[in-house]
Design a protein around this motif. Sequence first.
Motif, mmCIF file in Angstrom:
data_model
loop_
_atom_site.group_PDB
_atom_site.id
_atom_site.type_symbol
_atom_site.label_atom_id
_atom_site.label_comp_id
_atom_site.label_asym_id
_atom_site.label_seq_id
_atom_site.Cartn_x
_atom_site.Cartn_y
_atom_site.Cartn_z
ATOM 1 N N UNK A 151 14.835 2.041 37.467
ATOM 2 C CA UNK A 151 15.252 3.280 38.471
ATOM 3 C C UNK A 151 16.839 3.098 38.207
ATOM 4 N N UNK A 152 17.293 3.969 37.225
ATOM 5 C CA UNK A 152 18.927 4.210 37.116
ATOM 6 C C UNK A 152 19.521 4.956 38.002
ATOM 7 N N UNK A 153 20.533 4.718 38.534
ATOM 8 C CA UNK A 153 21.269 5.420 39.580
ATOM 9 C C UNK A 153 21.991 6.604 38.746
ATOM 10 N N UNK A 154 22.152 7.656 39.283
ATOM 11 C CA UNK A 154 22.972 8.967 38.494
ATOM 12 C C UNK A 154 24.150 8.491 37.810
ATOM 13 N N UNK A 155 25.170 7.648 38.060
ATOM 14 C CA UNK A 155 26.292 7.227 37.506
ATOM 15 C C UNK A 155 25.843 6.373 36.365
ATOM 16 N N UNK A 156 24.768 5.644 36.262
ATOM 17 C CA UNK A 156 24.374 4.758 35.036
ATOM 18 C C UNK A 156 24.049 5.715 33.909
ATOM 19 N N UNK A 157 23.392 6.889 34.291
ATOM 20 C CA UNK A 157 22.759 7.926 33.562
ATOM 21 C C UNK A 157 23.842 8.764 32.850
ATOM 22 N N UNK A 158 24.909 8.864 33.593
ATOM 23 C CA UNK A 158 26.129 9.761 33.089
ATOM 24 C C UNK A 158 27.205 8.842 32.649
ATOM 25 N N UNK A 159 27.420 7.602 32.955
ATOM 26 C CA UNK A 159 28.304 6.695 32.346
ATOM 27 C C UNK A 159 27.534 5.402 31.934
ATOM 28 N N UNK A 160 26.750 5.337 30.995
ATOM 29 C CA UNK A 160 26.184 4.001 30.428
ATOM 30 C C UNK A 160 27.156 2.995 29.917
ATOM 31 N N UNK A 161 27.991 3.191 29.446
ATOM 32 C CA UNK A 161 28.980 2.594 28.667
ATOM 33 C C UNK A 161 29.508 1.702 29.701
ATOM 34 N N UNK A 162 29.746 2.052 30.911
ATOM 35 C CA UNK A 162 30.393 1.072 31.898
ATOM 36 C C UNK A 162 29.476 -0.188 32.214
ATOM 37 N N UNK A 163 28.173 0.070 31.759
ATOM 38 C CA UNK A 163 27.342 -1.379 32.003
ATOM 39 C C UNK A 163 27.058 -2.175 30.788
ATOM 40 N N UNK A 164 27.721 -1.523 29.729
ATOM 41 C CA UNK A 164 27.295 -2.296 28.364
ATOM 42 C C UNK A 164 28.277 -3.275 28.067
ATOM 43 N N UNK A 165 28.027 -4.366 28.832
ATOM 44 C CA UNK A 165 29.002 -5.866 28.786
ATOM 45 C C UNK A 165 28.108 -6.838 29.111
ATOM 46 N N UNK A 166 28.825 -7.910 29.321
ATOM 47 C CA UNK A 166 28.046 -9.256 30.120
ATOM 48 C C UNK A 166 28.456 -9.014 31.439
ATOM 49 N N UNK A 167 27.411 -8.527 32.336
ATOM 50 C CA UNK A 167 27.582 -7.940 33.780
ATOM 51 C C UNK A 167 28.293 -8.968 34.427
ATOM 52 N N UNK A 168 27.769 -10.369 34.202
ATOM 53 C CA UNK A 168 28.368 -11.285 35.086
ATOM 54 C C UNK A 168 29.843 -11.590 35.363
ATOM 55 N N UNK A 169 30.599 -11.153 34.109
ATOM 56 C CA UNK A 169 32.125 -11.089 34.011
ATOM 57 C C UNK A 169 32.728 -9.891 34.627
ATOM 58 N N UNK A 170 31.949 -8.859 34.960
ATOM 59 C CA UNK A 170 32.446 -7.587 35.399
ATOM 60 C C UNK A 170 31.666 -6.860 36.615
#
Length: 177
Positions: free
Chosen positions: A93-112
């Motif tokens: 269940x992706x929030x709208x913001x992840x659908x529109x800006x997936x690049x923000x999440x493409x990282x090692x989440x724990x450090x961001x």
Amino acid sequence: MDKHFDTLADFLGTHFIYTYDNGWEYEWYAKNDHTVDYRIHGGMVAGRWVTDQAAHITMLTPGIYKIAWTEPTGTDVALDFVPNEHKLNGTIFFPKWVQEHPEITVCYQNEHLDEMIAAREKYATYPKLVVPEFATITYIGDAGQNNEAVINEAPYAGMPDDIRAGKFFTADYQRPK
């Protein structure tokens, strides 16, 4: 590895690679009875990886497991593993913001984490993009519980193939030096 699953203990410590029917490839590790680690190799957030994600892990009936969690992004995930049949059903269940800006999440989440929370607060979360898919489990490895070597680096092109071919981990499920 072709392991037979009956109990929750059989499931915990297991490392999986699976491919959804839509082509998205994920790597996922049942680190212990309350924590999962994962890497995403295909799909709209390919390149993302996470360790120590708190999750609800239960056995529904012998050999069938339900796992659910909410990420700091606001993404909710529910997975049903049927490993004896090499099958899985997942709903993301992706929030709208992840659908529109997936690049923000493409990282090692724990450090961001601060960036994930800031984006969740800044952008729209609704309507959610619901992605229900069946998947085929293409790899099952017995990594043991709390093995920090399983998901400890960013995904790279061909990593799932290297893991399946036995080129990624040593016999004791560690990374070669």
